[in-house]
Scaffold this motif. Structure first.
Motif, PDB file in Angstrom:
ATOM      1  N   ARG A 156       0.817  -1.204   0.000  1.00  0.00           N
ATOM      2  CA  ARG A 156       0.000   0.000   0.000  1.00  0.00           C
ATOM      3  C   ARG A 156       0.858   1.263   0.000  1.00  0.00           C
ATOM      4  NH1 ARG A 156      -2.100  -0.827   4.498  1.00  0.00           N
ATOM      5  NH2 ARG A 156      -3.686  -2.271   3.766  1.00  0.00           N
ATOM      6  N   ARG A 157       1.925   1.256   0.752  1.00  0.00           N
ATOM      7  CA  ARG A 157       2.718   2.467   0.920  1.00  0.00           C
ATOM      8  C   ARG A 157       3.767   2.666  -0.177  1.00  0.00           C
ATOM      9  NH1 ARG A 157       2.502   4.947   5.953  1.00  0.00           N
ATOM     10  NH2 ARG A 157       1.148   3.925   7.462  1.00  0.00           N
ATOM     11  N   ILE A 158       4.348   1.579  -0.680  1.00  0.00           N
ATOM     12  CA  ILE A 158       5.482   1.725  -1.589  1.00  0.00           C
ATOM     13  C   ILE A 158       5.329   0.906  -2.863  1.00  0.00           C
ATOM     14  CG2 ILE A 158       7.976   1.419  -1.877  1.00  0.00           C
ATOM     15  CD1 ILE A 158       7.315   3.613   0.085  1.00  0.00           C
ATOM     16  N   TYR A 159       5.117  -0.385  -2.727  1.00  0.00           N
ATOM     17  CA  TYR A 159       5.381  -1.297  -3.833  1.00  0.00           C
ATOM     18  C   TYR A 159       4.247  -1.426  -4.842  1.00  0.00           C
ATOM     19  CZ  TYR A 159       9.736  -2.491  -1.624  1.00  0.00           C
ATOM     20  OH  TYR A 159      11.005  -2.407  -1.100  1.00  0.00           O
ATOM     21  N   LEU A 160       3.015  -1.198  -4.441  1.00  0.00           N
ATOM     22  CA  LEU A 160       1.937  -1.257  -5.424  1.00  0.00           C
ATOM     23  C   LEU A 160       2.067  -0.142  -6.463  1.00  0.00           C
ATOM     24  CD1 LEU A 160      -0.393  -3.128  -6.046  1.00  0.00           C
ATOM     25  CD2 LEU A 160      -1.910  -1.587  -4.771  1.00  0.00           C
ATOM     26  N   PRO A 161       2.408   1.090  -6.075  1.00  0.00           N
ATOM     27  CA  PRO A 161       2.681   2.113  -7.103  1.00  0.00           C
ATOM     28  C   PRO A 161       3.847   1.748  -8.016  1.00  0.00           C
ATOM     29  CG  PRO A 161       2.257   3.163  -4.992  1.00  0.00           C
ATOM     30  CD  PRO A 161       2.348   1.683  -4.733  1.00  0.00           C
ATOM     31  N   LEU A 162       4.913   1.155  -7.455  1.00  0.00           N
ATOM     32  CA  LEU A 162       6.040   0.749  -8.295  1.00  0.00           C
ATOM     33  C   LEU A 162       5.606  -0.327  -9.289  1.00  0.00           C
ATOM     34  CD1 LEU A 162       9.089   0.510  -5.831  1.00  0.00           C
ATOM     35  CD2 LEU A 162       8.641   2.253  -7.575  1.00  0.00           C
ATOM     36  N   LEU A 163       4.828  -1.291  -8.804  1.00  0.00           N
ATOM     37  CA  LEU A 163       4.344  -2.348  -9.694  1.00  0.00           C
ATOM     38  C   LEU A 163       3.394  -1.789 -10.741  1.00  0.00           C
ATOM     39  CD1 LEU A 163       3.762  -5.190  -7.069  1.00  0.00           C
ATOM     40  CD2 LEU A 163       5.502  -5.154  -8.876  1.00  0.00           C
ATOM     41  N   ALA A 164       2.608  -0.784 -10.384  1.00  0.00           N
ATOM     42  CA  ALA A 164       1.702  -0.158 -11.356  1.00  0.00           C
ATOM     43  C   ALA A 164       2.496   0.530 -12.465  1.00  0.00           C
ATOM     44  CB  ALA A 164       0.794   0.838 -10.654  1.00  0.00           C
ATOM     45  N   VAL A 165       3.579   1.187 -12.096  1.00  0.00           N
ATOM     46  CA  VAL A 165       4.439   1.829 -13.101  1.00  0.00           C
ATOM     47  C   VAL A 165       5.021   0.785 -14.046  1.00  0.00           C
ATOM     48  CG1 VAL A 165       6.614   3.079 -13.413  1.00  0.00           C
ATOM     49  CG2 VAL A 165       4.976   3.841 -11.687  1.00  0.00           C
ATOM     50  N   LEU A 166       5.476  -0.330 -13.492  1.00  0.00           N
ATOM     51  CA  LEU A 166       6.038  -1.393 -14.328  1.00  0.00           C
ATOM     52  C   LEU A 166       4.973  -1.994 -15.247  1.00  0.00           C
ATOM     53  CD1 LEU A 166       8.341  -3.211 -11.755  1.00  0.00           C
ATOM     54  CD2 LEU A 166       9.076  -1.912 -13.758  1.00  0.00           C
ATOM     55  N   LEU A 167       3.751  -2.149 -14.746  1.00  0.00           N
ATOM     56  CA  LEU A 167       2.683  -2.709 -15.575  1.00  0.00           C
ATOM     57  C   LEU A 167       2.351  -1.786 -16.744  1.00  0.00           C
ATOM     58  CD1 LEU A 167       0.529  -4.842 -16.094  1.00  0.00           C
ATOM     59  CD2 LEU A 167      -0.998  -3.564 -14.553  1.00  0.00           C
ATOM     60  N   VAL A 168       2.208  -0.494 -16.470  1.00  0.00           N
ATOM     61  CA  VAL A 168       1.927   0.465 -17.546  1.00  0.00           C
ATOM     62  C   VAL A 168       3.069   0.483 -18.557  1.00  0.00           C
ATOM     63  CG1 VAL A 168       1.619   2.921 -18.061  1.00  0.00           C
ATOM     64  CG2 VAL A 168       0.430   1.900 -16.111  1.00  0.00           C
ATOM     65  N   ALA A 169       4.310   0.431 -18.063  1.00  0.00           N
ATOM     66  CA  ALA A 169       5.465   0.430 -18.961  1.00  0.00           C
ATOM     67  C   ALA A 169       5.488  -0.826 -19.824  1.00  0.00           C
ATOM     68  CB  ALA A 169       6.753   0.533 -18.140  1.00  0.00           C
ATOM     69  N   TRP A 170       5.150  -1.957 -19.236  1.00  0.00           N
ATOM     70  CA  TRP A 170       5.143  -3.206 -20.004  1.00  0.00           C
ATOM     71  C   TRP A 170       4.054  -3.205 -21.073  1.00  0.00           C
ATOM     72  CZ3 TRP A 170       1.648  -7.491 -20.084  1.00  0.00           C
ATOM     73  CH2 TRP A 170       2.136  -8.606 -20.775  1.00  0.00           C
ATOM     74  N   LEU A 171       2.858  -2.737 -20.704  1.00  0.00           N
ATOM     75  CA  LEU A 171       1.771  -2.660 -21.686  1.00  0.00           C
ATOM     76  C   LEU A 171       2.129  -1.715 -22.832  1.00  0.00           C
ATOM     77  CD1 LEU A 171      -1.322  -2.549 -19.298  1.00  0.00           C
ATOM     78  CD2 LEU A 171      -0.549  -4.475 -20.712  1.00  0.00           C
ATOM     79  N   PHE A 172       2.749  -0.600 -22.498  1.00  0.00           N
ATOM     80  CA  PHE A 172       3.186   0.341 -23.535  1.00  0.00           C
ATOM     81  C   PHE A 172       4.264  -0.287 -24.408  1.00  0.00           C
ATOM     82  CE2 PHE A 172       5.837   3.871 -25.040  1.00  0.00           C
ATOM     83  CZ  PHE A 172       4.868   4.654 -25.661  1.00  0.00           C
ATOM     84  N   ARG A 173       5.123  -1.075 -23.764  1.00  0.00           N
ATOM     85  CA  ARG A 173       6.242  -1.680 -24.503  1.00  0.00           C
ATOM     86  C   ARG A 173       5.769  -2.720 -25.517  1.00  0.00           C
ATOM     87  NH1 ARG A 173       9.604  -3.297 -27.079  1.00  0.00           N
ATOM     88  NH2 ARG A 173      11.860  -3.470 -26.800  1.00  0.00           N
ATOM     89  N   ILE A 174       4.723  -3.489 -25.200  1.00  0.00           N
ATOM     90  CA  ILE A 174       4.270  -4.540 -26.125  1.00  0.00           C
ATOM     91  C   ILE A 174       3.238  -4.017 -27.128  1.00  0.00           C
ATOM     92  CG2 ILE A 174       4.712  -6.344 -24.427  1.00  0.00           C
ATOM     93  CD1 ILE A 174       1.686  -6.492 -23.939  1.00  0.00           C
ATOM     94  N   THR A 175       2.844  -2.755 -26.982  1.00  0.00           N
ATOM     95  CA  THR A 175       1.871  -2.188 -27.927  1.00  0.00           C
ATOM     96  C   THR A 175       2.501  -1.100 -28.795  1.00  0.00           C
ATOM     97  OG1 THR A 175       1.096  -0.686 -26.176  1.00  0.00           O
ATOM     98  CG2 THR A 175      -0.122  -2.739 -26.494  1.00  0.00           C
ATOM     99  N   ALA A 176       2.910  -0.027 -28.206  1.00  0.00           N
ATOM    100  CA  ALA A 176       3.425   1.105 -28.970  1.00  0.00           C
ATOM    101  C   ALA A 176       4.747   0.790 -29.661  1.00  0.00           C
ATOM    102  CB  ALA A 176       3.595   2.319 -28.057  1.00  0.00           C
ATOM    103  N   PHE A 177       5.562  -0.090 -29.080  1.00  0.00           N
ATOM    104  CA  PHE A 177       6.855  -0.406 -29.683  1.00  0.00           C
ATOM    105  C   PHE A 177       6.738  -1.483 -30.766  1.00  0.00           C
ATOM    106  CE2 PHE A 177       8.724   2.394 -26.905  1.00  0.00           C
ATOM    107  CZ  PHE A 177      10.106   2.339 -26.885  1.00  0.00           C
ATOM    108  N   ALA A 178       5.581  -2.071 -30.891  1.00  0.00           N
ATOM    109  CA  ALA A 178       5.359  -3.075 -31.946  1.00  0.00           C
ATOM    110  C   ALA A 178       3.974  -2.841 -32.559  1.00  0.00           C
ATOM    111  CB  ALA A 178       5.487  -4.478 -31.378  1.00  0.00           C
ATOM    112  N   PRO A 179       3.798  -1.739 -33.272  1.00  0.00           N
ATOM    113  CA  PRO A 179       2.467  -1.387 -33.786  1.00  0.00           C
ATOM    114  C   PRO A 179       1.954  -2.347 -34.851  1.00  0.00           C
ATOM    115  CG  PRO A 179       4.133   0.084 -34.681  1.00  0.00           C
ATOM    116  CD  PRO A 179       4.836  -0.750 -33.652  1.00  0.00           C
ATOM    117  N   ASN A 180       2.845  -3.064 -35.496  1.00  0.00           N
ATOM    118  CA  ASN A 180       2.428  -3.963 -36.576  1.00  0.00           C
ATOM    119  C   ASN A 180       2.150  -5.383 -36.107  1.00  0.00           C
ATOM    120  OD1 ASN A 180       2.757  -1.847 -38.443  1.00  0.00           O
ATOM    121  ND2 ASN A 180       4.967  -2.298 -38.639  1.00  0.00           N
TER     122      ASN A 180
END
Length: 233
Positions: A156-180
């Motif tokens: 609640r205090r630290i790690y869920l926000p860090l994991l949320a950042v990693l999740l958003v980054a991963w989703l962006f990485r598999i979509t925007a970096f491979a549009p085709n």
């Protein structure tokens, strides 16, 4: 002249610690003062260990994200490695938090019942049997916080926000970096299909959210939260 027998009610009632200190016992003042300083030092030491783990977690996340987005050729699963690394730091910090709470609980007992009562005796003691509780805790120290509560607190205090950042980054990485390509195709790791990878990650995050939201009685003793755990009431 015959001395009157002492009042039985006076014998039955436990003397207030404040009157003992002001009336006669300088040794008691010294012992309690040293004990309080010792517990405060231990609490500070474990607090710094928690901060060290958090610092390492943030540093690792920043380094992984920087490398993952530095080139389109870098594999996306490096971010998943970051999730695993954060999980490792979370487990370490949860264990340290349980140790930290031992000393934090003792410090709060001193503050609520000794210092607060010395400053304003009219308010009364927060815990009538605080010396007995503290004595028993010194004799048989025990962990007062469950591992699930410790994990929930650090998530609640630290790690869920860090994991949320990693999740958003991963989703962006598999979509925007491979549009085709289809996201499920891009999410594959070697022979592991993308559907399996996505399902495992979804299960991981659902588990983390359940740990945070699961209703439980609070056992950790904090100075900025409402109520106290039952053990100290």
């Amino acid at each position: 002249m015959v001395d009157e027998p002492p009042d039985e009610s006076d014998q039955a009632s436990e003397p207030r610690l404040g009157s003992e200190i002001t009336g006669q016992s300088t040794e008691m003042v010294s012992i309690l003062g040293d004990a309080y300083r010792g517990e405060l030092d231990r609490e500070t030491t474990w607090r710094s260990r928690l901060d060290q783990t958090t610092t390492w977690g943030v540093t690792v996340v920043a380094a992984i994200l920087t490398w993952a987005f530095s080139s389109g050729d870098n594999p996306h699963y490096i971010i998943i490695v970051g999730m695993l690394a954060v999980s490792l730091f979370l487990s370490i910090e949860a264990r340290r938090y349980r140790d930290y709470d031992i000393y934090r609980s003792r410090v709060r007992l001193f503050q609520q019942n000794l210092l607060a009562d010395a400053l304003e005796p009219s308010e009364g003691l927060k815990h009538e049997d605080w010396r007995g509780k503290l004595s028993r805790d010194y004799r048989t120290p025990t962990l007062k916080v469950s591992i699930s509560e410790a994990l929930a607190n650090r998530l609640r205090r630290i790690y869920l926000p860090l994991l949320a950042v990693l999740l958003v980054a991963w989703l962006f990485r598999i979509t925007a970096f491979a549009p085709n390509e289809e996201p499920l195709t891009t999410a594959a790791i070697a022979a592991v299909p993308g559907v399996v990878v996505v399902a495992l990650i979804a299960l991981y995050y659902i588990t983390a959210i359940v740990i945070v939201l699961w209703p439980r009685d609070r056992e950790a003793k904090g100075e900025f939260e409402e109520g106290d755990p039952e053990e100290w009431k």
